[in-house]
Write a protein that holds these residues in place. Structure first.
Motif, PDB file in Angstrom:
ATOM      1  N   UNK A  65      31.177  39.329  51.815  1.00 32.22           N
ATOM      2  CA  UNK A  65      31.913  38.146  52.309  1.00 32.22           C
ATOM      3  C   UNK A  65      31.182  36.799  52.311  1.00 32.22           C
ATOM      4  N   UNK A  66      29.777  36.854  52.143  1.00 29.27           N
ATOM      5  CA  UNK A  66      28.798  35.744  51.867  1.00 29.27           C
ATOM      6  C   UNK A  66      28.713  35.483  50.572  1.00 29.27           C
ATOM      7  N   UNK A  67      28.869  36.356  49.387  1.00 34.81           N
ATOM      8  CA  UNK A  67      28.943  36.192  48.058  1.00 34.81           C
ATOM      9  C   UNK A  67      30.336  35.473  47.945  1.00 34.81           C
ATOM     10  N   UNK A  68      31.258  35.733  48.364  1.00 30.20           N
ATOM     11  CA  UNK A  68      32.520  35.210  48.098  1.00 30.20           C
ATOM     12  C   UNK A  68      32.566  33.884  48.679  1.00 30.20           C
ATOM     13  N   UNK A  73      35.917  33.640  44.310  1.00 32.55           N
ATOM     14  CA  UNK A  73      36.215  34.814  44.108  1.00 32.55           C
ATOM     15  C   UNK A  73      36.246  35.451  42.914  1.00 32.55           C
ATOM     16  N   UNK A  74      36.316  34.753  41.858  1.00 29.39           N
ATOM     17  CA  UNK A  74      36.054  35.147  40.461  1.00 29.39           C
ATOM     18  C   UNK A  74      34.602  35.596  40.342  1.00 29.39           C
ATOM     19  N   UNK A 206      38.065  40.292  30.828  1.00 29.77           N
ATOM     20  CA  UNK A 206      39.461  39.749  30.882  1.00 29.77           C
ATOM     21  C   UNK A 206      39.203  38.714  32.175  1.00 29.77           C
ATOM     22  N   UNK A 207      38.550  38.901  33.417  1.00 30.04           N
ATOM     23  CA  UNK A 207      38.470  37.984  34.572  1.00 30.04           C
ATOM     24  C   UNK A 207      37.630  36.910  34.220  1.00 30.04           C
ATOM     25  N   UNK A 208      36.548  37.002  33.236  1.00 29.69           N
ATOM     26  CA  UNK A 208      35.741  36.118  32.885  1.00 29.69           C
ATOM     27  C   UNK A 208      36.263  35.098  31.854  1.00 29.69           C
TER      28      UNK A 208
END
Length: 423
Positions: A65-68, A73-74, A206-208
């Motif tokens: 959660x902290x990372x997000x 989100x990406x 693909x996300x990148x």
């Protein structure tokens, strides 16, 4: 590419994540009998597979959660995919070195990636598009978990379990030859995880490459003092307990099915894997049926009814014999289908400024999947009858039934008036 097309592409990629982590989770029941045999483990020792996975959810829920929150989100999704892939590739040295603990480390790394992905994908799927259809989008995406639950055992068993020697053949071998044969059997796990790891890296790429649509914040004003301050909400405390017992029950049922069915019904592991696929189909159908029934029946009441049906079927699983025990477990899978999202939604209801911390606590309670299957295995080993292990899910469903009837009721002297997000 216009905004609508970019949103559709993003949703398709997000939905693929639900399938991929569902596929990974539902390969674990195939791993357990293979590693149990290869390393001559007791049932209790074999359940360390689940412990390694679900301890990661407890450890990583808050950091995810902290990372997000800090990086978005990406970055979170890409980080989760890379960790997921790294864990898959660790199966190669684990199989080569033939250390059981190495397999557990690989599973822990996979689960760390899954925790990040689940923390990101659930809210992102909800808000990616028209807010009025957020719940429908999330239910649609979650349905791919059920699809993975149906496919993974059937596919995985035919890659992992079909290669090997019979028990009779192993008995005729020398100790050295037997060790080599069992090592070769353990190596069959490498290929599916290598392929899964490659797919994960492609999706991370693909996300990148794409620009994910921005999402609005939930609009909450953070006012909670600390994570455990949220537990002053009585219904959240009940929700955390119910989720702990639910995940423990689900993991016990699914992960130990390939050890349970051959003993209770006298069928082969491959046949049991096919019935495990049927469990996944029942789970998927149950989710759609439960969603429809909630239009007529209040979710907590339906949750309680489903829990009661599940605990009655547990009695059949304990005391029955033959194929009726397998059908009882398939029935349990049908009735378990609505439990996780329903408990989650009821647990965070009316939390106001405590919503974010409440959500983290509910994710952390997934650690039940690390603890309760161990108790299932201990009872099975102590009694010499794996059917008695279903005492554990029986107790779990009792707790869930109580939560559905009364534990879900919002009870606190002062509740924040901030609106809660739709889950």
């Amino acid at each position: 590419m216009n905004t609508k097309q970019r949103t559709l592409l993003a949703f398709c990629l997000i939905t693929s994540l639900f399938f991929l982590w569902g596929f990974a989770h539902n390969l674990d029941p195939i791993l357990i009998p293979r590693l149990k045999r290869s390393f001559t483990l007791t049932t209790t020792q074999a359940t360390l597979v689940d412990s390694a996975v679900f301890v990661a959810y407890f450890v990583m829920a808050l950091p995810a959660g902290l990372l997000m929150k800090k990086l978005g989100y990406k970055v979170g999704i890409i980080t989760g995919l890379i960790l997921f892939a790294m864990g898959c590739f660790l199966f190669v040295p684990a199989a080569n070195t033939q250390f059981y603990n190495f397999f557990l480390v690989a599973l822990f790394v996979i689960a760390c990636g899954l925790t990040i992905l689940e923390t990101a994908a659930n809210p992102y799927a909800t808000v990616l598009g028209n807010p009025e259809t957020g719940a429908q989008r999330l239910n649609f995406a979650q349905s791919f978990n059920g699809l993975a639950a149906a496919l993974a055992p059937v596919i995985g068993s035919r890659i992992i379990l079909t290669k090997g020697h019979t028990d009779q053949e192993l008995k005729t071998m020398t100790e050295t030859a037997r060790s080599i044969a069992l090592a070769a059997e353990a190596s069959t796990v490498k290929m599916p995880y290598i392929l899964l790891g490659v797919v994960l890296l492609l999706i991370a790429f693909l996300f990148a490459c794409i620009k994910l649509p921005a999402i609005a914040s939930s609009g909450h004003v953070s006012g909670s003092k600390h994570v455990f301050h949220a537990l002053r909400h009585r219904h959240l405390s009940w929700g955390v307990a119910a989720q702990f017992f639910y995940v423990g029950a689900q993991v016990s049922v699914f992960s130990l099915f390939l050890l349970y069915a051959p003993q209770s019904a006298g069928i082969t592991e491959i046949k049991a894997a096919d019935y495990l696929g049927a469990c996944g189909i029942a789970f998927l159908i149950g989710r759609f049926a439960g969603t429809a029934l909630m239009q007529k029946i209040k979710p907590p009441i339906l949750l309680a009814w489903y829990a009661i049906a599940s605990l009655l079927l547990c009695l059949v699983a304990i005391f029955g014999s033959g194929m009726v025990t397998v059908y009882a477990v398939i029935g349990i899978c049908f009735f378990m289908s609505i439990m996780f999202p329903t408990i989650f939604a009821l647990g965070i209801k009316s939390l106001g400024a405590d919503t974010e911390y409440g959500s983290s606590l509910l994710i952390m309670s997934i650690v039940g999947g690390a603890i309760l299957p161990r108790l299932f295995g201990y009872i099975s080993d102590a009694t010499g009858n794996i059917q008695y292990g279903y005492i554990v899910p029986f107790v779990c469903f009792v707790v869930i039934a109580i939560f559905g009837y009364k534990g879900h009721r919002v009870s606190i002297e002062k509740i924040s008036t901030n609106p809660s997000p739709v889950i």
